[in-house]
Motif scaffolding. Structure first.
Motif, PDB file in Angstrom:
ATOM      1  N   GLN A 181       0.832  -1.208   0.000  1.00  0.00           N
ATOM      2  CA  GLN A 181       0.000   0.000   0.000  1.00  0.00           C
ATOM      3  C   GLN A 181       0.865   1.258   0.000  1.00  0.00           C
ATOM      4  O   GLN A 181       0.611   2.204  -0.751  1.00  0.00           O
ATOM      5  N   ARG A 184       2.614   1.784  -3.334  1.00  0.00           N
ATOM      6  CA  ARG A 184       1.701   2.113  -4.425  1.00  0.00           C
ATOM      7  C   ARG A 184       1.019   3.460  -4.232  1.00  0.00           C
ATOM      8  O   ARG A 184       0.908   4.263  -5.166  1.00  0.00           O
ATOM      9  N   ASP A 185       0.556   3.722  -2.990  1.00  0.00           N
ATOM     10  CA  ASP A 185      -0.298   4.878  -2.745  1.00  0.00           C
ATOM     11  C   ASP A 185       0.337   5.962  -1.883  1.00  0.00           C
ATOM     12  O   ASP A 185      -0.239   7.041  -1.745  1.00  0.00           O
ATOM     13  N   LYS A 187       0.414   5.741   1.222  1.00  0.00           N
ATOM     14  CA  LYS A 187      -0.313   5.715   2.493  1.00  0.00           C
ATOM     15  C   LYS A 187      -0.748   4.295   2.821  1.00  0.00           C
ATOM     16  O   LYS A 187      -0.831   3.430   1.941  1.00  0.00           O
ATOM     17  N   THR A 189      -3.807   2.274   4.907  1.00  0.00           N
ATOM     18  CA  THR A 189      -5.124   2.414   5.521  1.00  0.00           C
ATOM     19  C   THR A 189      -5.442   1.164   6.319  1.00  0.00           C
ATOM     20  O   THR A 189      -5.413   0.052   5.793  1.00  0.00           O
ATOM     21  N   ALA A 247       5.348   7.171   4.695  1.00  0.00           N
ATOM     22  CA  ALA A 247       3.980   6.998   4.204  1.00  0.00           C
ATOM     23  C   ALA A 247       2.986   7.471   5.266  1.00  0.00           C
ATOM     24  O   ALA A 247       3.266   7.439   6.468  1.00  0.00           O
TER      25      ALA A 247
END
Length: 297
Positions: A181, A184-185, A187, A189, A247
């Protein structure tokens, strides 16, 4: 809970690793090669353990003085339904039939801590197995299948907790998914507030533990766990901090009941006093180092 048949480490005549391409199979084969141990890795492309002729093929491959490490399993990401359960049981049936017919010298079955229920107490090898889902039921059933096929002094069952690895393909909730995560992002969650606690171990360390069990020809039951539990929020922050810039960690709210898992590792220390699992901080840093540049998607 382990009894060492070899008081001093001895190389097995040959080790056959079923599940050679997995996150445990690869580091185990590398360690055995480094030790000069004759080892044969068997993957699904070599023998499909779900096939009707799997037992016959495996029986022709095995020798009586082999040590067999049974790692192959369809993991929860492949499904937690009855169909997946039955596929896993067919695999165990094939392996059990083959090792029983050949009467292999030593067998290690890699089970899971999913056989234990969640609760407020500390788990050890005397805790009754009372699985809550089909994945846990599968592993407990496969343990019983192997116990019915292999003499007690030739069988070791290792119940492993959550495994961290840079090449993990299961995207399991925890360090492996959090790293993907973040890459890729930018962040991570978490579901709920991330208060649930779990034990996490490094694939390389589990491979070393298996190597020790092989060298001592150990039999019995042992939990492959570090004895250190961390909340998912703590794990996410450790993973986030390995990125530059760090992140973001966010929480989605909601979530189900909060469950915890804590282990007593007395039996592990008694069996192998000089063996220790690395800290989660060290594991997260090493997995990140190895994972840099990988395209995990």
């Amino acid at each position: 809970m382990l009894a060492h048949q070899n008081a001093h480490p001895e190389k097995p005549a040959r080790v056959v690793v079923l599940g050679a391409g997995g996150v445990l199979g690869k580091p185990l084969l590398a360690r055995l090669k480094a030790d000069g141990v004759v080892a044969l890795g068997v993957g699904s492309a070599d023998i499909d353990l779900q096939a009707a002729d799997a037992s016959d093929k495996l029986q022709r491959l095995l020798k009586a003085d082999d040590a067999v490490v049974f790692l192959s399993a369809l993991t929860p990401d492949k499904g937690r339904d009855v169909a997946t359960l039955m596929k896993n049981l067919r695999m165990a049936e094939a392996v059990a039939s083959a090792v029983s017919s050949v009467k292999c010298r030593h067998v290690i079955y890699m089970s899971s801590d999913a056989v234990y229920p969640f609760g407020n107490g500390t788990v050890d090898e005397t805790t009754p197995a009372d699985p809550l889902d089909l994945y846990g039921v599968m592993h407990k059933a496969r343990e019983v299948i192997m116990m019915s096929a292999v003499q007690a002094d030739a069988l070791a069952i290792l119940r492993c907790t959550l495994v961290c690895a840079a090449d993990d393909t299961h995207n399991s909730y925890g360090p492996n998914r959090f790293r993907r995560q973040a890459a890729r992002d930018g962040k991570i969650t978490l579901g709920g507030e991330g208060k649930e606690t779990r034990d996490h171990v490094f694939a390389d360390d589990v491979a070393e533990l298996i190597r020790l069990v092989l060298m001592h020809r150990s039999a019995g039951l042992l939990n492959a766990v570090s004895g250190r539990s961390h909340s998912f929020a703590e794990v996410a922050r450790l993973v986030a901090a390995t990125f530059v810039p760090p992140a973001e960690v966010s929480f989605s709210g909601g979530g189900g009941a909060v469950t915890h898992r804590h282990f007593d590792v007395t039996a592990l220390h008694q069996a192998f006093p000089n063996f220790h699992f690395q800290s989660l901080e060290a594991v997260v840093a090493e997995v990140h180092r190895r994972g840099e540049g990988r395209s995990d998607g």
